[in-house]
Design a protein around this motif. Structure first.
Motif, short mmCIF file in Angstrom:
data_model
loop_
_atom_site.label_atom_id
_atom_site.label_comp_id
_atom_site.label_asym_id
_atom_site.label_seq_id
_atom_site.Cartn_x
_atom_site.Cartn_y
_atom_site.Cartn_z
N THR A 109 38.28 86.65 -89.89
CA THR A 109 39.08 86.78 -88.67
C THR A 109 39.05 88.22 -88.17
O THR A 109 38.88 88.47 -86.98
N LEU A 110 39.22 89.16 -89.08
CA LEU A 110 39.18 90.58 -88.74
C LEU A 110 37.83 90.97 -88.13
O LEU A 110 37.77 91.63 -87.10
N LEU A 111 36.76 90.51 -88.75
CA LEU A 111 35.42 90.85 -88.25
C LEU A 111 35.12 90.19 -86.91
O LEU A 111 34.50 90.80 -86.05
N ARG A 112 35.58 88.96 -86.72
CA ARG A 112 35.39 88.30 -85.42
C ARG A 112 36.11 89.05 -84.31
O ARG A 112 35.58 89.21 -83.21
N ALA A 113 37.32 89.51 -84.61
CA ALA A 113 38.07 90.29 -83.62
C ALA A 113 37.35 91.60 -83.32
O ALA A 113 37.29 92.04 -82.16
N GLU A 123 38.87 84.50 -95.53
CA GLU A 123 39.20 84.03 -94.18
C GLU A 123 39.85 85.15 -93.37
O GLU A 123 39.54 85.31 -92.19
N GLU A 124 40.72 85.94 -93.99
CA GLU A 124 41.34 87.08 -93.30
C GLU A 124 40.27 88.07 -92.84
O GLU A 124 40.33 88.58 -91.72
N ARG A 125 39.31 88.32 -93.70
CA ARG A 125 38.24 89.27 -93.35
C ARG A 125 37.34 88.71 -92.25
O ARG A 125 36.91 89.45 -91.36
N LYS A 179 47.18 96.86 -95.10
CA LYS A 179 46.33 96.45 -93.99
C LYS A 179 44.99 95.97 -94.55
O LYS A 179 44.39 96.62 -95.39
N THR A 180 44.56 94.81 -94.08
CA THR A 180 43.27 94.27 -94.51
C THR A 180 42.16 95.06 -93.86
O THR A 180 42.15 95.26 -92.64
N ILE A 181 41.25 95.53 -94.68
CA ILE A 181 40.07 96.22 -94.17
C ILE A 181 38.84 95.58 -94.81
O ILE A 181 38.95 94.91 -95.83
N HIS A 182 37.72 95.79 -94.21
CA HIS A 182 36.49 95.27 -94.79
C HIS A 182 35.40 96.31 -94.64
O HIS A 182 35.20 96.87 -93.57
N GLU A 183 34.72 96.55 -95.73
CA GLU A 183 33.58 97.46 -95.72
C GLU A 183 32.32 96.60 -95.81
O GLU A 183 32.20 95.75 -96.71
#
Length: 63
Positions: free
Chosen positions: A33-37, A29-31, A11-15
């Protein structure tokens, strides 16, 4: 033995504030997208709470 496709995808996560040096453009780009969501989810929850508070304030102003 095992093909990479058979492994479960992590699972992509971002700290916030993490080192971005070794991330590819696709991973960035995945991160994004994740942060925008996540921002959309936070804004929706904030709007819901603001609406509830406004409704409660209006109720007490009428009495």
């Amino acid at each position: 033995m095992f093909a990479d496709d058979d492994r479960p995808k992590r699972k992509t996560i971002h700290e916030i504030g993490c080192d971005l040096t070794f991330l590819s453009a696709g991973e960035l780009e995945e991160r994004i997208t994740l942060l925008r969501a996540e921002i959309a989810r936070l804004e929706a929850d904030k709007a819901s709470k603001t609406s509830s508070r406004s409704a409660a304030e209006d109720l007490f102003k009428q009495k």
